[in-house]
Design an enzyme around this catalytic site. Structure first.
Site, short mmCIF file in Angstrom:
data_model
loop_
_atom_site.label_atom_id
_atom_site.label_comp_id
_atom_site.label_asym_id
_atom_site.label_seq_id
_atom_site.Cartn_x
_atom_site.Cartn_y
_atom_site.Cartn_z
N TYR A 143 36.33 36.26 48.19
CA TYR A 143 36.90 35.29 47.25
C TYR A 143 36.44 33.87 47.55
O TYR A 143 36.41 33.03 46.64
CB TYR A 143 38.42 35.43 47.21
N HIS A 188 46.09 37.57 35.97
CA HIS A 188 45.62 38.21 37.20
C HIS A 188 45.43 37.22 38.35
O HIS A 188 44.73 37.53 39.31
CB HIS A 188 44.33 38.97 36.93
#
Length: 236
Positions: free
Chosen positions: A54, A107
């Site tokens: 990420y 999300h």
């Protein structure tokens, strides 16, 4: 209560801005096993690799710019703040870069970290998650990317369904329909528009009033006109 125009977007909205999508060949996802970096429980046994992935995705969005479709959505939200609701499956910030207000990220949001215990959320912008920010300042527990992983609950879905109860026009842009059954969602609306690059076997065209199979960056003018017509005449 006034009927809402609900705009629901997926990865196809950001594709022409250069954001790697889940199914892109040679994209960020292609080089990783989703089960190892984006599935429930992966933080328990693969924390560092998940955080690093990420970090790469945060770096990927840093210099990306909103396209015409992002700007169109932001313009309509600004023009009709009480009528237009913006919901996205995307975790990037291109709608925000287009100055779109009150975006519901179903999300999660790539620029945020969330405490694994107390749920405290911290905005780290485009910074790396590292030893300086991986401990919660409120409860001293581990922080994680504020992303909904596969197999985890998505609490914002409840908010989406509440918004859809007042939906007159549903506009779906750039989603395969494999994560959210957008054909099913059309039952909330009197009219529905679909814009995808190509047909998906998970979406039924007949559920939609209009279908545009082309890039969102070129379809945006037609979609904008459809929305304006709906607001003016309550029909397409």
């Amino acid at each position: 209560m006034d009927e809402k125009i609900v705009i629901l977007s997926g990865a196809g909205l950001s594709a022409s801005s250069g954001i790697s999508t889940f199914r892109d060949e040679n994209g960020l996802w292609e080089r990783h096993n989703v089960k190892e970096i984006c599935s429930v429980g992966c933080l328990d046994w693969n924390y560092e690799a998940t955080v690093n992935f990420y970090n790469l995705r945060r770096e990927d969005i840093k210099d990306k710019l909103p396209n015409n479709a992002h700007k169109m959505i932001a313009k309509l939200k600004d023009k009709y703040p009480q009528k237009v609701e913006v919901i996205t499956q995307n975790i990037d910030d291109l709608l925000e870069k287009a100055n779109c207000k009150d975006v519901l990220h179903l999300h999660g949001f790539l620029k945020e970290l969330r405490c694994m215990k107390c749920e405290e959320i911290v905005d780290i912008s485009y910074s790396l998650q590292n030893e300086t920010n991986s401990t919660c300042k409120k409860c001293n527990s581990k922080m994680r990317p504020n992303i909904v992983f596969f197999g985890e609950l998505a609490p914002k879905y409840e908010t989406m369904h509440k918004i859809l109860k007042d939906c007159g026009l549903l506009v779906v842009i750039g989603t395969s329909g494999r994560v959210i059954d957008v054909s099913f969602l059309t039952q909330y609306a009197d009219y529905a528009i679909l814009n995808n690059l190509e047909p998906s076997d998970a979406i039924y065209d007949e559920c939609f009033t209009k279908v545009y199979y082309e890039n969102a960056d070129t379809a945006y003018e037609k979609i904008e006109q459809d929305i304006e017509n709906f607001i003016k005449n309550r029909k397409l």
